[in-house]
Motif scaffolding. Structure first.
Motif, PDB file in Angstrom:
ATOM      1  N   ALA A 222       0.831  -1.209   0.000  1.00 26.25           N
ATOM      2  CA  ALA A 222       0.000   0.000   0.000  1.00 26.25           C
ATOM      3  C   ALA A 222       0.865   1.257   0.000  1.00 26.25           C
ATOM      4  O   ALA A 222       0.559   2.231  -0.698  1.00 26.25           O
ATOM      5  N   GLU A 223       1.946   1.249   0.775  1.00 20.45           N
ATOM      6  CA  GLU A 223       2.855   2.401   0.811  1.00 20.45           C
ATOM      7  C   GLU A 223       3.548   2.575  -0.539  1.00 20.45           C
ATOM      8  O   GLU A 223       3.674   3.700  -1.036  1.00 20.45           O
ATOM      9  N   ARG A 224       3.979   1.473  -1.128  1.00 20.12           N
ATOM     10  CA  ARG A 224       4.631   1.541  -2.445  1.00 20.12           C
ATOM     11  C   ARG A 224       3.670   2.118  -3.489  1.00 20.12           C
ATOM     12  O   ARG A 224       4.050   2.959  -4.296  1.00 20.12           O
ATOM     13  N   ALA A 225       2.419   1.662  -3.459  1.00 18.88           N
ATOM     14  CA  ALA A 225       1.429   2.154  -4.416  1.00 18.88           C
ATOM     15  C   ALA A 225       1.162   3.648  -4.199  1.00 18.88           C
ATOM     16  O   ALA A 225       1.049   4.406  -5.169  1.00 18.88           O
ATOM     17  N   GLU A 226       1.082   4.069  -2.942  1.00 17.36           N
ATOM     18  CA  GLU A 226       0.840   5.482  -2.645  1.00 17.36           C
ATOM     19  C   GLU A 226       2.014   6.344  -3.113  1.00 17.36           C
ATOM     20  O   GLU A 226       1.823   7.404  -3.712  1.00 17.36           O
ATOM     21  N   ILE A 227       3.225   5.894  -2.857  1.00 14.37           N
ATOM     22  CA  ILE A 227       4.414   6.636  -3.279  1.00 14.37           C
ATOM     23  C   ILE A 227       4.469   6.724  -4.804  1.00 14.37           C
ATOM     24  O   ILE A 227       4.754   7.782  -5.363  1.00 14.37           O
ATOM     25  N   THR A 228       4.172   5.625  -5.474  1.00 13.13           N
ATOM     26  CA  THR A 228       4.157   5.617  -6.938  1.00 13.13           C
ATOM     27  C   THR A 228       3.113   6.598  -7.463  1.00 13.13           C
ATOM     28  O   THR A 228       3.384   7.363  -8.395  1.00 13.13           O
ATOM     29  N   SER A 229       1.937   6.600  -6.860  1.00 12.06           N
ATOM     30  CA  SER A 229       0.869   7.515  -7.271  1.00 12.06           C
ATOM     31  C   SER A 229       1.281   8.975  -7.067  1.00 12.06           C
ATOM     32  O   SER A 229       1.069   9.816  -7.942  1.00 12.06           O
ATOM     33  N   ILE A 230       1.874   9.263  -5.914  1.00 11.83           N
ATOM     34  CA  ILE A 230       2.327  10.625  -5.619  1.00 11.83           C
ATOM     35  C   ILE A 230       3.406  11.043  -6.619  1.00 11.83           C
ATOM     36  O   ILE A 230       3.382  12.152  -7.149  1.00 11.83           O
ATOM     37  N   ALA A 231       4.354  10.138  -6.874  1.00  6.77           N
ATOM     38  CA  ALA A 231       5.424  10.443  -7.831  1.00  6.77           C
ATOM     39  C   ALA A 231       4.838  10.777  -9.203  1.00  6.77           C
ATOM     40  O   ALA A 231       5.260  11.752  -9.840  1.00  6.77           O
ATOM     41  N   GLU A 232       3.877   9.993  -9.636  1.00  7.44           N
ATOM     42  CA  GLU A 232       3.250  10.254 -10.930  1.00  7.44           C
ATOM     43  C   GLU A 232       2.555  11.611 -10.933  1.00  7.44           C
ATOM     44  O   GLU A 232       2.664  12.366 -11.898  1.00  7.44           O
TER      45      GLU A 232
END
Length: 184
Positions: free
Chosen positions: A135-145
């Motif tokens: 979940a943290e990885r997905a959130e970080i990826t989303s924020i980065a995008e």
């Protein structure tokens, strides 16, 4: 609708949770410029989103976030507590428009390399209590995008949160050092 509201800059009431956090920051840092306070608030919100995305705000994440807040020049311990408490109280209630405003603010205030560093800070927080959760990885990826940070820039840091021998997560710098040792 006024021009400021259309641009997403309407003041007072349209972003109640961000406004509450900014109010605490203004009280804690009365001499800082508004642009500095907006930057700090935006980064704090994104840190909080990553910390809470897995359903918990761990003691290690709490500790690291407080440590990061103590590095803000002029922020007294009482200010750290006030900002931290405001964040925890408002984060669950953040509206999508408020999060979008955070993205817009960072894109306006930071150049590309500074946005990469913000995302690396998010990765560091996610790894504070062990390897980042899915979940943290997905959130970080989303924020980065959202911030326009190329995933290729952060993937080595995100993937590099291997566990060091004592069981604690490696920081991106520690991971780079280890990779250099194995290559060299």
């Amino acid at each position: 609708m006024g021009l400021l509201a259309w641009l997403g800059l309407k003041q007072g009431g349209s972003f109640p949770n961000l406004d509450a956090l900014l109010k605490e920051l203004r009280a804690a840092l009365p001499d800082d410029e508004a642009v500095v306070l907006r930057y700090i608030a935006t980064v704090i919100v994104l840190l909080g989103k990553v910390a809470c995305v897995d359903g918990r705000f761990s003691s290690k994440e709490d500790e690291l976030l407080r440590e990061l807040l103590t590095h803000i020049d002029g922020l007294a311990p009482s200010g750290v507590d006030a900002v931290f408490n405001a964040l925890q109280g408002k984060l669950p209630a953040l509206q999508e428009g408020e999060v979008d405003r955070c993205y817009r603010e960072l894109k306006a205030l930071c150049n590309a390399s500074e946005r990469v560093e913000v995302v690396r800070l998010l990765i560091r927080l996610a790894a504070a209590d062990g390897a980042p959760t899915p979940a943290e990885r997905a959130e970080i990826t989303s924020i980065a995008e959202e911030l326009g940070v190329p995933l290729a820039e952060i993937e080595p840091d995100l993937a590099g949160q291997a566990v060091v021998q004592d069981g604690s997560p490696a920081t991106p710098d520690e991971q780079r050092e280890r990779e250099g040792e194995t290559r060299g």
